[in-house]
Design a protein around this motif. Structure first.
Motif, short mmCIF file in Angstrom:
data_model
loop_
_atom_site.label_atom_id
_atom_site.label_comp_id
_atom_site.label_asym_id
_atom_site.label_seq_id
_atom_site.Cartn_x
_atom_site.Cartn_y
_atom_site.Cartn_z
N PRO A 16 0.82 -1.22 0.00
CA PRO A 16 0.00 0.00 0.00
C PRO A 16 0.85 1.27 0.00
CG PRO A 16 -0.69 -1.50 1.74
CD PRO A 16 0.59 -2.03 1.19
N LEU A 17 1.97 1.24 0.72
CA LEU A 17 2.82 2.42 0.77
C LEU A 17 3.46 2.67 -0.60
CD1 LEU A 17 3.78 4.57 2.76
CD2 LEU A 17 5.81 3.20 3.14
N GLY A 18 3.95 1.62 -1.21
CA GLY A 18 4.53 1.74 -2.55
C GLY A 18 3.51 2.28 -3.55
N ASP A 19 2.28 1.75 -3.48
CA ASP A 19 1.21 2.21 -4.37
C ASP A 19 0.93 3.69 -4.16
OD1 ASP A 19 0.92 -0.29 -5.32
OD2 ASP A 19 -0.98 -0.72 -4.34
N ALA A 20 0.86 4.09 -2.88
CA ALA A 20 0.55 5.48 -2.57
C ALA A 20 1.64 6.40 -3.08
CB ALA A 20 0.37 5.65 -1.06
N VAL A 21 2.91 5.96 -2.94
CA VAL A 21 4.03 6.79 -3.38
C VAL A 21 4.02 6.95 -4.89
CG1 VAL A 21 6.54 6.84 -3.59
CG2 VAL A 21 5.51 6.34 -1.39
N SER A 22 3.70 5.88 -5.62
CA SER A 22 3.80 5.97 -7.08
C SER A 22 2.51 6.46 -7.73
CB SER A 22 4.18 4.60 -7.66
OG SER A 22 3.28 3.63 -7.21
N TRP A 23 1.48 6.68 -6.91
CA TRP A 23 0.16 7.00 -7.47
C TRP A 23 0.15 8.30 -8.27
CZ3 TRP A 23 -3.62 10.69 -5.39
CH2 TRP A 23 -4.83 10.64 -6.07
N LEU A 24 0.78 9.37 -7.72
CA LEU A 24 0.79 10.67 -8.42
C LEU A 24 1.42 10.55 -9.80
CD1 LEU A 24 1.70 13.82 -6.31
CD2 LEU A 24 -0.37 13.32 -7.60
N GLU A 25 2.55 9.82 -9.84
CA GLU A 25 3.23 9.62 -11.13
C GLU A 25 2.32 8.86 -12.08
OE1 GLU A 25 6.90 7.64 -10.29
OE2 GLU A 25 7.48 9.28 -8.95
N GLU A 26 1.58 7.92 -11.50
CA GLU A 26 0.66 7.13 -12.30
C GLU A 26 -0.43 8.01 -12.89
OE1 GLU A 26 0.15 3.30 -10.02
OE2 GLU A 26 -1.78 3.53 -11.05
N VAL A 27 -0.98 8.91 -12.05
CA VAL A 27 -2.04 9.81 -12.53
C VAL A 27 -1.50 10.68 -13.66
CG1 VAL A 27 -3.62 11.68 -11.92
CG2 VAL A 27 -3.27 9.81 -10.32
#
Lengths: 110, 159
Positions: free
Chosen positions: A75-86
């Motif tokens: 979950p932490l990894g997902d949260a960190v990479s989420w902005l880049e993903e958006v």
């Protein structure tokens, strides 16, 4: 995929981010050990750990009489990479729009 | 905090507007299934093939100029069109209440602090075990977890 909103509300609090940093540095810790490094009480740390736990960011492991906490990576990894993903998603979408407009305008050309 | 993109499109404003506001056109490039009632207060539903779904309401609409869509998670999507020499300039802005904390997290990662190192180790570990390490660590029963080699080194030094 967007991480759950609990993840971000859990991380909106600076004390909780400090708890995350401390757990990352130590590997794992008890609430008492964390309270010793933070200007808050053990009870407050326990509450923060519960909020982080509900968001799926930390995992509690009982060992004898103590409970040790550690970070859960996904979950932490997902949260960190989420902005880049958006951001990346928008680049892809706009490229798709450009292609779509090119196709529809060439359809109209006899 | 917001994400902004600007792109110049080789099509007239009217054409770009249609691609942005007509459901069947949106299904060609934006999402797999689209329902959009393109007027202020109108509902919008977008579905993607991975099962993701986003819902929103049209907050503002100025024909062939501007569209603002409020997502049900309070995020806002704004699109603006302007004439360019050879076509149309499209500006897209997306903001979300979650962007703030997400940005703080990114700062934690790029700070070279413990979280950055921890995530880096997890990535390395993931690469080494082709994803089996981390996944196994949290899906296997605890008794089997000791067998997994992927434990951040910070854990050892903390003791």
């Amino acid at each position: 995929m967007q991480p759950s909103s609990e993840v971000f509300s859990a991380l909106a609090d600076p004390t909780r981010r400090f708890v995350v940093e401390t757990l990352a540095a130590r590997g794992d810790a008890t609430a008492t050990e964390l309270a010793a490094e933070l200007p808050v009480t053990r009870q407050a740390v326990t509450k923060h750990l519960a909020a982080l736990g509900e968001a799926g960011l930390v995992d509690a492991q009982r060992s004898g009489r103590e409970t040790r906490y550690r970070l859960t990576p996904a979950p932490l990894g997902d949260a960190v990479s989420w902005l880049e993903e958006v951001s990346g998603t928008w680049d892809d979408r706009l490229a798709a729009l450009k292609r779509h407009l090119a196709e529809t305008s060439s359809d109209k050309t006899p | 905090m917001e994400i902004t993109r600007e792109i110049e499109l080789d099509a007239p404003r009217e054409e770009v507007w249609a691609a942005l506001t007509e459901a069947e056109r949106l299904e060609e490039w934006f999402a797999n299934v689209v329902e959009l009632d393109a007027r202020p207060g109108g509902d919008a539903v977008f579905r993607w093939e991975n099962g993701e779904e986003r819902r929103g309401v049209v907050e503002e609409l100025e024909e062939e100029r501007r569209l603002a869509l409020r997502w049900d998670d309070d995020g806002l999507l704004e699109v603006e069109l302007a004439d360019a020499d050879a076509g149309t300039v499209l500006v897209v802005r997306e903001s979300s209440p979650d962007f703030g904390p997400a940005l703080e997290l990114q700062a934690l990662r790029s700070s070279d602090g413990p979280t950055a190192r921890w995530l880096g180790e997890m990535d390395e570990c993931d690469a080494r075990t082709q994803g089996a390490g981390i996944a196994a660590l949290f899906t296997r029963p605890r008794t089997q977890q000791r067998a997994v080699q992927c434990v951040p080194t910070a854990r050892a030094s903390a003791r």
